[in-house]
Design an enzyme around this catalytic site. Structure first.
Site, PDB file in Angstrom:
ATOM      1  N   LYS A   1       0.846  -1.206   0.000  1.00 39.12           N
ATOM      2  CA  LYS A   1       0.000   0.000   0.000  1.00 39.12           C
ATOM      3  C   LYS A   1       0.880   1.254   0.000  1.00 39.12           C
ATOM      4  O   LYS A   1       0.597   2.217  -0.716  1.00 39.12           O
ATOM      5  CB  LYS A   1      -0.939  -0.016   1.226  1.00 39.12           C
ATOM      6  CG  LYS A   1      -2.048  -1.062   1.103  1.00 39.12           C
ATOM      7  CD  LYS A   1      -2.808  -1.302   2.401  1.00 39.12           C
ATOM      8  CE  LYS A   1      -3.769  -2.475   2.253  1.00 39.12           C
ATOM      9  NZ  LYS A   1      -4.478  -2.834   3.498  1.00 39.12           N
TER      10      LYS A   1
ATOM     11  N   GLN B   1      -4.528  -1.965   9.843  1.00 37.25           N
ATOM     12  CA  GLN B   1      -4.379  -3.259   9.185  1.00 37.25           C
ATOM     13  C   GLN B   1      -4.882  -4.375  10.101  1.00 37.25           C
ATOM     14  O   GLN B   1      -4.530  -4.432  11.277  1.00 37.25           O
ATOM     15  CB  GLN B   1      -2.900  -3.486   8.797  1.00 37.25           C
ATOM     16  CG  GLN B   1      -2.651  -4.700   7.915  1.00 37.25           C
ATOM     17  CD  GLN B   1      -3.313  -4.598   6.540  1.00 37.25           C
ATOM     18  OE1 GLN B   1      -3.479  -3.528   5.986  1.00 37.25           O
ATOM     19  NE2 GLN B   1      -3.711  -5.726   5.992  1.00 37.25           N
TER      20      GLN B   1
ATOM     21  N   ASP C   1     -10.859   2.540   4.310  1.00 36.81           N
ATOM     22  CA  ASP C   1     -11.120   1.102   4.152  1.00 36.81           C
ATOM     23  C   ASP C   1     -12.620   0.835   4.009  1.00 36.81           C
ATOM     24  O   ASP C   1     -13.028  -0.262   3.623  1.00 36.81           O
ATOM     25  CB  ASP C   1     -10.627   0.345   5.397  1.00 36.81           C
ATOM     26  CG  ASP C   1      -9.383  -0.475   5.121  1.00 36.81           C
ATOM     27  OD1 ASP C   1      -9.136  -0.818   3.951  1.00 36.81           O
ATOM     28  OD2 ASP C   1      -8.662  -0.789   6.095  1.00 36.81           O
TER      29      ASP C   1
HETATM   30  N1  GUN Z   1      -6.513  -7.250   6.177  1.00 37.95           N
HETATM   31  C1  GUN Z   1      -6.793  -7.946   5.060  1.00 37.95           C
HETATM   32  N2  GUN Z   1      -7.388  -7.136   4.146  1.00 37.95           N
HETATM   33  C2  GUN Z   1      -7.465  -5.915   4.711  1.00 37.95           C
HETATM   34  C3  GUN Z   1      -7.973  -4.661   4.269  1.00 37.95           C
HETATM   35  O1  GUN Z   1      -8.480  -4.485   3.164  1.00 37.95           O
HETATM   36  N3  GUN Z   1      -7.856  -3.635   5.153  1.00 37.95           N
HETATM   37  C4  GUN Z   1      -7.320  -3.786   6.376  1.00 37.95           C
HETATM   38  N4  GUN Z   1      -7.275  -2.727   7.172  1.00 37.95           N
HETATM   39  N5  GUN Z   1      -6.855  -4.931   6.825  1.00 37.95           N
HETATM   40  C5  GUN Z   1      -6.918  -5.988   5.999  1.00 37.95           C
END
Ligand code: GUN
Length: 294
Positions: A52, A96, A119
């Site tokens: 990211k 995350q 998100d």
């Molecule tokens: N863990 C797995 N996929 C995601 C996501 O799209 N966002 C976040 N914050 N954690 C994750």
């Protein structure tokens, strides 16, 4: 039959975002800033966050990572979130997941300011999504919508069958495909682990979206001739002949299903590359104050 190329779409959309960031800079507007909170040392989470951050650099966004040990208390994490909520320099942020067991995930998600919840996990954004109001849509469903849009796939009046009802993919995509919108306006059937005679439903789908996490579960007999198949599955299967030690498998038997389809997403290279792009799109919307105007 056309194979949907998520990598190409992702790179086109990133190119457009990079152009917009450059224009924003020229016009003295704020450069989007995405932050990630990373707790502990989960290998997959480390990779996701690194990807990211790398994608932010590619499009010219600012990014920052807040790292904490597994031992951080829920209270301290909530304090960090409050500080980021109030930090005007940060447009959007993610926590995350997964989090350590002793921290209540729901409490953490609920603490994120909805206007910075890029998100799209906060109930305010889920509620707005259901009501077809401006909102942040979670990365995977948003990425799927972007693919459908890019390939100009007709959705109005079609029968869309979703397999899987997770909070992150199945549930939101079923709602999005039924909204009065494009992509959308489908008649939607949501199937899940308790559905009986699953193939009776999947074989009637004009658009089949599979988010089950069971590698190669959908075979050729389960799919209608001419269907659009979106495979959200992404399971690591050990393979010692590969440098990485694994191969990635989707939920669909690609070789058997693809010849029957009008469009199909491969794994890897289909939905996967779109999820980070979707997060970047949400961050850009946050910088534009497009969804919430404060
Ligand atoms: N863990 C797995 N996929 C995601 C996501 O799209 N966002 C976040 N914050 N954690 C994750």
């Amino acid at each position: 039959m056309e194979i949907i190329n998520g990598k190409t779409v992702a790179s086109v959309l990133k190119g457009k975002m990079a152009e917009e960031v450059a224009i924003r800079k020229t016009n003295g507007l704020k450069v989007p800033h995405l932050s990630a909170i990373l707790v502990g040392h989960n290998g997959a989470s480390e990779t996701y966050v690194a990807n990211k951050i790398k994608a932010c650099k590619e499009v010219g966004f600012f990014s920052s990572t807040f790292r904490y040990p597994d031992s951080i208390t829920e209270e301290d994490l909530l304090n960090v979130i409050n500080q980021i909520n109030e930090n005007d320099d940060i447009d959007g942020f993610i926590v995350q997941l997964p989090l350590p067991k002793l921290i209540a995930e729901n409490k953490v998600i609920n603490a994120i300011k909805p206007s910075k919840d890029v998100d799209g996990f906060h109930p305010e954004n889920t509620g707005r999504m259901i009501k077809n109001l401006p909102c942040y849509i979670a990365a995977t469903p948003y990425g799927i919508l972007k693919l459908i849009e890019y390939y100009k796939i007709e959705t109005k009046g079609k029968h869309c069958v979703v397999v899987g009802r997770s909070n992150i993919v199945g549930s939101p995509i079923s709602i999005l495909m039924s909204r009065d919108n494009y992509p959308g306006n489908c008649t939607v059937t949501l199937c899940h682990s308790k559905t009986q005679n699953l193939s009776e439903y999947t074989s009637k789908a004009d658009i089949l979206i599979v988010a089950l996490g069971k590698p190669e579960f959908v075979n050729g007999d389960m799919v209608k001739e001419g269907a659009v198949v979106i495979d959200v599955g992404l399971t690591r299967i050990e393979d010692k002949t590969k440098k990485s030690g694994f191969v990635l498998k989707g939920d669909v038997m690609f070789d058997e299903v693809a010849p029957k389809c009008s469009f199909i997403t491969p794994v890897p290279g289909g939905v996967g590359p779109m999820t980070i792009v979707a997060l970047l799109e949400n961050t850009l919307k946050a910088a534009r104050r497009e969804v919430y105007n404060s």
